[in-house]
Design an enzyme around this catalytic site. Structure first.
Site, mmCIF file in Angstrom:
data_model
loop_
_atom_site.group_PDB
_atom_site.id
_atom_site.type_symbol
_atom_site.label_atom_id
_atom_site.label_comp_id
_atom_site.label_asym_id
_atom_site.label_seq_id
_atom_site.Cartn_x
_atom_site.Cartn_y
_atom_site.Cartn_z
ATOM 1 N N CYS A 2 0.808 -1.066 0.150
ATOM 2 C CA CYS A 2 -0.102 0.187 -0.055
ATOM 3 C C CYS A 2 0.871 1.224 -0.068
ATOM 4 O O CYS A 2 1.834 1.197 0.275
ATOM 5 C CB CYS A 2 -0.892 -0.017 1.202
ATOM 6 N N ARG A 27 5.422 -0.289 -6.232
ATOM 7 C CA ARG A 27 5.456 -0.893 -5.049
ATOM 8 C C ARG A 27 4.312 -2.003 -5.000
ATOM 9 O O ARG A 27 4.546 -3.026 -3.927
ATOM 10 C CB ARG A 27 5.027 0.004 -3.606
ATOM 11 N N TRP A 74 -3.012 -2.703 -1.443
ATOM 12 C CA TRP A 74 -2.511 -4.041 -1.912
ATOM 13 C C TRP A 74 -3.413 -4.785 -0.821
ATOM 14 O O TRP A 74 -3.059 -5.031 0.227
ATOM 15 C CB TRP A 74 -1.003 -4.281 -1.699
ATOM 16 N N ASN A 99 -1.896 2.181 5.805
ATOM 17 C CA ASN A 99 -1.141 0.998 5.328
ATOM 18 C C ASN A 99 -0.794 0.214 6.796
ATOM 19 O O ASN A 99 -0.618 0.825 7.753
ATOM 20 C CB ASN A 99 0.416 1.706 4.915
ATOM 21 N N GLY A 100 -0.744 -0.989 6.344
ATOM 22 C CA GLY A 100 -0.431 -2.089 7.587
ATOM 23 C C GLY A 100 -1.353 -2.888 7.939
ATOM 24 O O GLY A 100 -2.342 -3.120 7.163
ATOM 25 N N GLU A 482 18.469 -17.543 -6.487
ATOM 26 C CA GLU A 482 17.886 -16.453 -6.725
ATOM 27 C C GLU A 482 17.673 -16.454 -8.326
ATOM 28 O O GLU A 482 16.480 -15.766 -8.555
ATOM 29 C CB GLU A 482 18.954 -15.619 -6.385
ATOM 30 N N LYS A 486 14.058 -15.279 -9.445
ATOM 31 C CA LYS A 486 13.735 -13.958 -10.338
ATOM 32 C C LYS A 486 12.791 -14.563 -11.520
ATOM 33 O O LYS A 486 11.798 -13.961 -11.798
ATOM 34 C CB LYS A 486 15.094 -13.804 -11.100
ATOM 35 N N GLU A 489 9.035 -15.031 -10.144
ATOM 36 C CA GLU A 489 8.480 -13.706 -9.785
ATOM 37 C C GLU A 489 8.242 -12.786 -11.098
ATOM 38 O O GLU A 489 6.995 -12.509 -10.978
ATOM 39 C CB GLU A 489 9.763 -12.644 -9.435
ATOM 40 N N HIS A 505 18.471 -36.889 -5.313
ATOM 41 C CA HIS A 505 17.698 -37.522 -3.993
ATOM 42 C C HIS A 505 16.379 -36.640 -4.233
ATOM 43 O O HIS A 505 15.594 -36.525 -3.245
ATOM 44 C CB HIS A 505 18.547 -36.750 -2.831
ATOM 45 N N LYS A 605 6.848 -4.338 -3.751
ATOM 46 C CA LYS A 605 8.065 -3.914 -3.733
ATOM 47 C C LYS A 605 8.703 -3.980 -2.157
ATOM 48 O O LYS A 605 9.743 -4.367 -1.826
ATOM 49 C CB LYS A 605 8.375 -2.716 -4.121
HETATM 50 C C1 G6P Z 1 9.748 -8.141 -1.648
HETATM 51 C C2 G6P Z 1 10.234 -7.987 -2.907
HETATM 52 C C3 G6P Z 1 11.742 -8.602 -3.049
HETATM 53 C C4 G6P Z 1 12.707 -8.290 -1.823
HETATM 54 C C5 G6P Z 1 11.753 -8.673 -0.696
HETATM 55 C C6 G6P Z 1 12.482 -8.302 0.570
HETATM 56 O O1 G6P Z 1 9.306 -9.741 -1.566
HETATM 57 O O2 G6P Z 1 9.262 -8.071 -3.871
HETATM 58 O O3 G6P Z 1 12.221 -8.231 -4.186
HETATM 59 O O4 G6P Z 1 13.638 -9.060 -2.108
HETATM 60 O O5 G6P Z 1 10.713 -8.055 -0.526
HETATM 61 O O6 G6P Z 1 12.853 -6.937 0.443
HETATM 62 P P1 G6P Z 1 13.663 -5.902 1.387
HETATM 63 O O7 G6P Z 1 13.318 -4.577 1.067
HETATM 64 O O8 G6P Z 1 13.751 -6.413 2.650
HETATM 65 O O9 G6P Z 1 15.118 -6.542 0.559
#
Ligand code: G6P
Length: 610
Positions: A2, A27, A74, A99-100, A482, A486, A489, A505, A605
């Site tokens: 949000c 975001r 959100w 927000n929250g 990672e 990616k 995502e 395994h 984000k």
């Molecule tokens: C969200 C984002 C990710 C990020 C994660 C941790 O899930 O979409 O890209 O890695 O938060 O965020 P931070 O700001 O704590 O690195």
């Protein structure tokens, strides 16, 4: 997650709010709304979907006012529909954006229903305007009614509240979610992210935990949660903190991938002097936080967590220090044992991730040697609440899928490993090699970016599949994790990563002629073992895609469907460099599939709720 944008000024502010909301789109959100106030009335417009839907609604039914609050939501409590979108109102006089998460909302709702309030939404947030109304009806001033209402909220909040009878006033408050008051030439703004500030050069005040601000067009007063007046120091906002444009790139993510050499250069700048790590590594506190350290606990989420996993390999092999890496949402609820002389290290791009912050708060109350944060956002909660902090210099990262933030986190972690190595008497030759490799890192990243055209070919074939396996060994295993993160995502192609030795395994059962397997293939002491794992895949007709160091043997590459060779660099920095082709792979796969790479569905984000 949000976003909040509020403004009160001498002039019309509705466009300012809408423009601010647009900058927060990155975001992640699924509805948007605005409450504008003039001397006569409060006007609410809200729409599910994109901000363009809200803009269309504003064209049909314009609103105007010198004071307004806007929101991107959100969804957490209730579907992303118009009823659940913010602002929420009570009696069409009090409007709130939040927000929250209000954790005791069920209880509060019951209390309010018993008092005769009717709820129009399924949200936890709607309890706030009704609580304010309840206290106003009892004769409290607007400020006192807000303060008392807020004192009932459990969980996390950043709120902006307006009241029809007090035109031009916004009450803003935060706990657990960021909120900023900014003073510009025409008035004040209340935003959850500085990027939403349209006018540069503003003076910004970062609200502290529990703060309440009473904001009007020409003044702002700050109070603590008990209502006692407090002073907060403002800082002038630099241009770079609030500028985010795509330049000539198709998306923010692509631009950010290509900004990595520069971001790493900035993160290294003045921190390595004559092969030694200088005190400039620390933007808060000093290297004294490392005195006597014998253990490290790293806690983070998402991509930042993967950076932590790479650092574990580095810390144990280079500095000989035991290291444990943990998901913040697990760590915070499991009563971790803290061995003597353990440093708590949190990593976060935003510095506002709810679970990472909760873990940090737990650590600050536990017998750690100290808390050190690695973060990309100056003045974020993580920066302020850690005893010492290292800032990564990635600049604003807009793409939800983190790229340059990761490479700069790894760079900062590598510097930290060097510093700890110096303190723990790691041989000079080892440390000098690493320092030299780090100085070479920006140009090595430049080279890795040249793989883009070849990666596109791989992405084209990957985009035809529903599932992909990623394999790596040693400190390239977290890089494979990672790479898989990616891909899923932003392209929504299912992807999983395994340490290559684990293949037999379980995941080997998935391998047949239709399964793409992406293998990270650096030239190092594990290559022989990795080659055997590659043979296991080939024997099951799996489609092997190798991302490989230039000089790996032709035997390893034989039978691979595609091999992309590049200069993986010195063994220490190699995991940083291998990220680049993986980011490009995810990016181009998503592009082939026509996905919105900057704003993937369902993701945010900065995850400011649990
Ligand atoms: C969200 C984002 C990710 C990020 C994660 C941790 O899930 O979409 O890209 O890695 O938060 O965020 P931070 O700001 O704590 O690195």
């Amino acid at each position: 997650m949000c976003g909040i944008v509020g403004a009160t000024a001498q002039n019309e502010v509705v466009n300012l709010i809408v423009d601010g909301l647009r900058t927060l789109e990155y975001r992640g959100y699924d509805s948007a709304g605005i409450a504008a106030q003039n001397a006569e009335e409060v006007m609410i417009r809200k729409e599910p979907g994109k901000i363009s839907a809200l803009q269309n609604s504003l064209v049909k039914n314009p609103v105007s006012g010198n004071c307004a609050i806007g929101h991107t939501r959100w969804a957490t409590h209730g579907k992303p529909n118009r009823e659940n979108a913010h602002p929420h109102v009570s009696g069409n006089a009090i409007a709130v954006v939040h927000n929250g998460i209000i954790e005791n909302s069920a209880e509060l709702k019951q209390l309010l229903v018993n008092c005769g309030y009717r709820f129009a939404s399924e949200t936890d947030s709607e309890t706030i305007p009704h609580l304010v109304d309840l206290y106003l009806s009892a004769g409290n001033s607007f400020f006192e009614a807000c303060r008392k209402a807020i004192s009932h909220l459990e969980g996390s909040y950043a709120v902006a509240i307006t009241f029809a009878n007090e035109p031009g006033k916004i009450i803003a408050a935060r706990k657990g979610s960021p909120l900023i008051v900014a003073q510009g030439e025409q008035g004040f703004m209340v935003v959850s992210d500085v990027i939403a500030l349209q006018e540069k050069n503003q003076i910004v005040y970062y609200l502290e935990e529990g703060d309440i601000a009473e904001v009007s067009a020409d003044n702002c007063e700050f109070y603590d949660s008990k209502g006692k007046r407090v002073s907060r120091t403002g800082t002038r906002l630099g241009q770079s903190e609030c500028v985010a444009t795509k330049k000539d790139f198709d998306s923010f993510m692509q631009k950010e991938i290509f900004e990595q050499p520069e971001a790493v250069r900035a993160t290294l700048a003045r921190r390595l002097v004559n092969g030694k790590v200088s005190e400039r590594l620390f933007d808060k506190g000093s290297s004294a936080i490392l005195d006597g350290v014998e253990n490290i606990h790293i806690v983070a989420c998402g991509t930042s967590l993967n950076a932590g996993h790479v650092a574990k390999y580095w810390l144990e092999s280079v500095a000989g220090i035991p290291c444990q890496v943990e998901i913040a949402s697990e760590y915070r609820y499991r009563n971790p044992v803290v061995p003597p002389k353990t440093l708590f290290l949190s990593i976060s791009q935003s510095g506002e991730t709810a679970d990472t912050l909760a873990a940090l708060r737990f650590a600050n109350d536990s017998p750690y040697l100290g808390s050190l944060g690695i973060c990309n956002t100056n003045n974020s909660s993580l920066f302020r609440e850690s005893e010492a902090a290292i800032l990564t210099k990635a600049g604003v990262e807009v793409g939800v899928a983190s790229t340059k933030a990761l490479t700069t986190q790894l760079t900062a972690l590598a510097l930290l490993v060097l510093k700890i190595g110096e303190l723990r008497n790691t041989p000079d030759a080892v440390l000098h090699n690493i320092a030299d490799a780090l100085l070479n890192l920006p140009s090595a990243l430049d080279e890795a970016l040249k793989t883009e055209e070849k990666i596109k070919e791989v992405a084209r074939s990957i985009s035809r599949h529903k599932s992909v396996l990623f394999l790596g060994r040693g400190h390239h295993y977290p890089v494979a994790v990672e790479g898989a993160l990616k891909l899923k995502e932003i392209s929504y192609v299912h992807a999983e990563a395994y340490a290559a030795g684990e293949l037999k395994h379980g995941p080997l059962a998935l391998v047949d002629g239709s399964m793409p397997v992406v293998v990270l293939c650096p030239e190092n002491n594990l290559l022989e073992k990795l080659s055997s794992n590659i043979e296991e895949v080939k024997a099951r007709h799996g489609q092997v895609y190798l991302l490989a160091d230039h000089d790996i043997s032709s035997q390893t590459c034989r039978g691979a469907k595609n091999t992309i060779e590049f200069e993986g660099g010195d063994s220490f920095i190699s995991p940083i460099i291998f990220n680049v082709p993986l980011q490009l792979l995810a990016y181009h796969t998503a592009e082939f599939l026509g996905k919105n790479v900057d704003q993937p569905r369902n993701l945010a984000k900065s995850v400011t709720v649990e």
